[in-house]
Write an enzyme that holds these catalytic residues in place. Structure first.
Site, PDB file in Angstrom:
ATOM      1  N   SER A   1       5.347   7.731  13.305  1.00 49.16           N
ATOM      2  CA  SER A   1       5.259   7.065  12.660  1.00 49.16           C
ATOM      3  C   SER A   1       6.193   5.806  13.331  1.00 49.16           C
ATOM      4  O   SER A   1       7.367   5.425  13.518  1.00 49.16           O
ATOM      5  CB  SER A   1       6.285   6.515  10.693  1.00 49.16           C
ATOM      6  OG  SER A   1       5.127   7.639  10.284  1.00 49.16           O
TER       7      SER A   1
ATOM      8  N   ARG B   1      -1.974  12.564  10.423  1.00 47.35           N
ATOM      9  CA  ARG B   1      -0.903  13.009  10.760  1.00 47.35           C
ATOM     10  C   ARG B   1      -0.370  14.048   9.296  1.00 47.35           C
ATOM     11  O   ARG B   1      -0.699  14.438   8.192  1.00 47.35           O
ATOM     12  CB  ARG B   1       0.450  11.856  10.779  1.00 47.35           C
ATOM     13  CG  ARG B   1       2.099  12.401  11.259  1.00 47.35           C
ATOM     14  CD  ARG B   1       2.493  10.869  11.255  1.00 47.35           C
ATOM     15  NE  ARG B   1       2.543  10.241  12.787  1.00 47.35           N
ATOM     16  CZ  ARG B   1       1.875   9.438  12.916  1.00 47.35           C
ATOM     17  NH1 ARG B   1       3.385   8.187  11.824  1.00 47.35           N
ATOM     18  NH2 ARG B   1       1.551   8.939  13.912  1.00 47.35           N
TER      19      ARG B   1
ATOM     20  N   ASP C   1       0.577  -1.448  -0.302  1.00 45.51           N
ATOM     21  CA  ASP C   1      -0.024   0.066  -0.099  1.00 45.51           C
ATOM     22  C   ASP C   1       1.070   1.687   0.139  1.00 45.51           C
ATOM     23  O   ASP C   1       0.331   2.255  -0.424  1.00 45.51           O
ATOM     24  CB  ASP C   1      -0.366  -0.095   1.332  1.00 45.51           C
ATOM     25  CG  ASP C   1      -0.221  -0.129   2.462  1.00 45.51           C
ATOM     26  OD1 ASP C   1       0.961  -0.273   2.707  1.00 45.51           O
ATOM     27  OD2 ASP C   1      -0.998  -0.419   3.950  1.00 45.51           O
ATOM     28  N   HIS C   2       2.133   1.275  -0.094  1.00 43.03           N
ATOM     29  CA  HIS C   2       2.465   2.400   0.323  1.00 43.03           C
ATOM     30  C   HIS C   2       3.935   3.055  -1.226  1.00 43.03           C
ATOM     31  O   HIS C   2       4.148   4.202  -0.772  1.00 43.03           O
ATOM     32  CB  HIS C   2       3.579   2.091   1.745  1.00 43.03           C
ATOM     33  CG  HIS C   2       3.717   3.025   2.979  1.00 43.03           C
ATOM     34  ND1 HIS C   2       2.160   2.007   3.461  1.00 43.03           N
ATOM     35  CD2 HIS C   2       3.957   3.302   4.185  1.00 43.03           C
ATOM     36  CE1 HIS C   2       2.310   2.131   4.984  1.00 43.03           C
ATOM     37  NE2 HIS C   2       3.146   3.598   5.237  1.00 43.03           N
TER      38      HIS C   2
END
Length: 803
Positions: free
Chosen positions: A689, A494, A134-135
């Site tokens: 993170s 964030r 997903d990143h």
């Protein structure tokens, strides 16, 4: 695959883990005992351990988090009664050694976790695990185009992850399948489960009464090989909710408000547990949103009790049996008929919290948090005035909704009601409008029900089911120059400086998807949709009605494209893990050297940092994500946005001869010269993170110590797992007594490590300017097993040696 073989010192817990690993696996295949035969297999072990917890602690009242956490202890009596005043002082004192039920990894952090796991030469993981791609997908033009480009750019990494999944029997979710936290919530989260996730927002699953803790890759590897995972027993922060949210207020506003109350450090060392009558009024995904953003206050994790909404969600995600199992567990007494014999998914009556906050939902208003920090919280009614007083940009450049935090069916249908109303009045978004579905299941269901079509018809751009702009994977289309001040509103979690687009001038304000969307139509940060009007193309005044939507779809969620389904298979020893020897993206790990047989001496302060130093500061994401599996390459960004406390410069450090360098350049120079170093910093070092690379990179470049005023929890643990010693000033004012270039020796550190974390430590600082020596007392939070990690050089050195 190469294994790491060196003479390290091993900790007792890890040795026991390897000795008992095969016994544990065999135990998984034994038939259920007669006493537990009426319990579903999912909950047999949980209830057995829970019964032992009750035996050890007697009639002590437990919070829900304590019930679940303590029921996952490797040895209940040892963890709860050792150094805890016979179980009366567990919170903040006990070292809990836990056996999680599974590990979930996102593609950026999974690379290093798997490289470490491979070094242990095991044929399969000891517990279930998953990989989520997903990143690495960049959000730019739209879902299909971006996904195709992302797969082409990152095929080497995806091939590695898929092959590793096949070899070790790990579930593999391909690129486009969804963001890890949403996918986990839909498929793996279960009330009473305990999971580790290699991402700080893993506590998202707490919305479904699952203890889920964000960790670094070395922590994940511990669990993957079957070793007990250690956690300092958290304190308990209770949040009692009463009332019911008003129309414009979303569950997101609960955590935005709470972040303002507690700040980014206020939850450190705590589990946040929500309870009270207001909880019953929230949707499951709304509860998950609040848990997700608990990471922004530093909380170990967050959790809600099981409610009717929890059961509805399980059923809508095709997990009817899980809903039945929850009911079976809560009504199963096992050994005894007292109320304590039942495992209830709520706190015991009379359970005490270390801190208690009460929030009346009926009095809450929408909040907007930022810029540059998620705890700068402003009520919507005061935001216009604040924007003008602070001279923040009044023009809104973009509104972005979705992400792992706010991409639920409820979020999107509430936004849909606003978009349809504005469209009927002839309005289009005045700012760029992006939508990120959290999973293929969400995307397919929203497409089936017409919601996505509403967004695209209005001019919105639907991005891939991936993290995208939330983590810096965003190519903006509006020609904003780097350094140019501009404002965006997002429903993300964030908002550190430069995080979303690499532009330090971009101010990201966090809000609910509804507020973001309404302000995107206005195109200004000073618009209040609850009170203000817009002018339609025909000159009429238009005012938004309150948003409304559905908690979930009227029929079960769609599963979506078959090509994006999970690949789940048993381990295959014949599968070759794909790593090219010439790769610039992936590299095998070399072991770090063990701690010397003495105190450290001759260290130099590489840089003294001032202000916020997050894991984004230490190891930037964005374009650097492509090097997550290649430690030498990604180390080129180490601390490259840190502010030099002595000069105010960004990414500048000075050698002993006065020559000027970037921070990573000087670190590399000192590494080549065998000059070990340390960093001096301020509060909450490593906030953000669960980025293991923020510990790996300094270690690789020669860091031996980080000394600061305070640490973020995950990062402090990550440092110890990589053999870096995290120390805090006993007196914060001593921060002013140490400077870049000073020579540092430790006093008592080696003895403390030899004694399993017991003993005092101080630093002897010889001033670079020749003004003499200074003794600085420091504190540490090193446990017995962590002392073993540091002495061996890293946790991996122990794990590999244990085979």
């Amino acid at each position: 695959m190469r294994s790491i073989d060196l003479a390290g010192r091993s900790g007792n817990a890890l040795r026991r883990a390897f000795q008992t690993q095969n016994l544990r696996r065999a135990a998984h295949t034994r038939p259920l005992s007669h006493a537990a035969s009426v319990l579903p297999p999912t909950y047999e072990k949980l209830h057995k351990n829970y019964t032992e917890v009750r035996r050890v602690l007697g009639d002590r009242r437990l919070t829900l988090a304590e019930k679940i956490l303590y029921s996952h202890l490797d040895n209940v009596e040892e963890s709860l009664l050792s150094n805890t005043n016979n179980g009366r002082d567990i919170r903040g004192k006990a070292n809990l050694k836990l056996n999680p039920d599974r590990v979930n990894m996102q593609d950026a952090s999974a690379q290093m976790a798997l490289l470490q796991f491979m070094a242990c030469n095991l044929p399969q993981t000891a517990i279930p695990a998953s990989i989520h791609c997903d990143h690495l997908i960049v959000g730019e033009r739209g879902a299909d185009e971006d996904l195709s480009a992302g797969i082409k750019t990152n095929h080497e990494v995806f091939d590695f992850l898929e092959s590793a999944g096949k070899k070790y029997g790990i579930d593999f979710w391909p690129p486009g399948a969804g963001i890890i936290h949403q996918t986990v919530l839909e498929n793996y989260a279960l009330p009473g489960y305990m999971m580790l996730g290699t991402d700080s927002h893993s506590p998202n699953a707490g919305g479904l009464s699952t203890i889920t803790i964000g960790v670094g890759g070395a922590d994940a590897v511990e669990a993957l090989v079957g070793a007990p995972w250690e956690l300092k027993a958290p304190k308990m922060l209770g949040v009692r909710l009463t009332g019911k949210l008003n129309d414009w207020v979303a569950p997101k506003d609960v955590i935005l408000h709470l972040a303002g109350l507690l700040t980014v450090r206020g939850g450190t060392g705590y589990i946040v547990e929500y309870f009270g009558p207001g909880v019953e009024t929230l949707s499951l995904t709304g509860m998950a949103t609040a848990c997700n953003m608990g990471a922004e206050i530093g909380a170990t994790t967050s959790i809600f009790p099981v409610t009717d909404a929890s059961i509805r969600y399980l059923k809508s995600t095709r997990r009817e049996q899980a809903a039945k199992d929850v009911d079976t567990l809560q009504n199963f007494s096992g050994s005894g008929s007292s109320e304590d014999a039942y495992f209830r998914f709520k706190a015991d009556e009379g359970a005490q919290y270390d801190e208690l906050i009460e929030i009346d939902l009926s009095k809450l208003e929408p909040h907007i948090n930022g810029p540059f920090t998620p705890d700068l919280s402003t009520p919507l009614s005061e935001f216009k005035k604040t924007v003008q007083e602070q001279e923040w940009p009044e023009k809104l450049s973009a509104g972005l909704i979705g992400s792992c935090t706010n991409s639920s069916y409820e979020d999107m249908t509430r936004v849909e009601s606003l978009v349809k109303e504005a469209e009927k009045a002839g309005l289009k978004p005045a700012a760029d409008f992006y939508i990120t579905p959290g999973s293929e299941q969400i995307r397919a269901t929203l497409e089936r029900d017409g919601t996505l079509q509403t967004f695209t018809k209005a001019g919105g751009i639907v991005l891939s089911n991936a993290c995208g702009p939330c983590i810096g994977q965003w190519k903006r289309q509006d020609n904003v120059e780097k350094g140019e001040a501009n404002a965006i509103l997002t429903s993300y979690n964030r908002n550190f400086r430069g995080r979303n687009d690499g532009n330090p001038g971009t101010m990201n304000f966090l809000a609910s998807p509804e507020i973001v969307t309404a302000m995107a139509f206005a195109g200004t940060t000073t618009f209040n949709p609850m009170t203000d009007s817009l002018t339609t193309p025909d000159g009429k005044e238009f005012r938004f009605s309150a948003p409304h939507g559905l908690e979930g779809p009227e029929t079960p969620f769609e599963q979506g494209k078959e090509a994006l389904n999970v690949l789940s298979q048993p381990p295959n020893a014949e599968e070759e893990v794909k790593i090219s020897p010439t790769s610039e993206r992936l590299a095998f790990l070399e072991p770090f050297e063990p701690f010397p047989s003495s105190d450290l001496s001759g260290l130099r302060v590489l840089v003294k940092i001032t202000g916020k130093c997050t894991t984004d500061t230490i190891s930037a994401a964005g374009p650097w994500l492509k090097y997550k599996g290649h430690l030498p390459n990604i180390s080129e960004n180490t601390l490259n946005t840190a502010i030099n406390a002595e000069t105010g410069e960004v990414n500048v450090a000075y050698d002993l001869d006065g020559s000027k360098h970037t921070i990573p350049e000087l670190a590399k120079k000192w590494k080549a010269a065998n000059q070990p170093w340390l960093v001096v910093a301020e509060h909450n070092y490593g906030e953000g993170s669960a980025r293991e690379h923020a510990a790996l990179q300094p270690r690789y470049l020669g860091a031996r110590i980080i000394v600061c005023k305070s640490f973020a929890r995950i990062h402090e643990t990550n440092l110890k797992k990589q053999g870096v010693v995290p120390l805090t000033f006993a007196n914060e004012a001593d921060y002013d007594k140490i400077n870049a270039g000073d020579e540092v020796s430790t006093v008592g550190l080696y003895e403390m490590l030899q004694n399993g974390g017991k003993g005092d430590v101080s630093l002897k600082v010889t001033k670079k300017d020749g003004s003499g020596e200074v003794s600085i007392p420091v504190k540490h939070a090193v446990s017995k097993d962590q002392a073993g990690f540091i002495l061996a050089g890293s946790a991996l050195n122990l794990l590999s040696k244990g085979l």
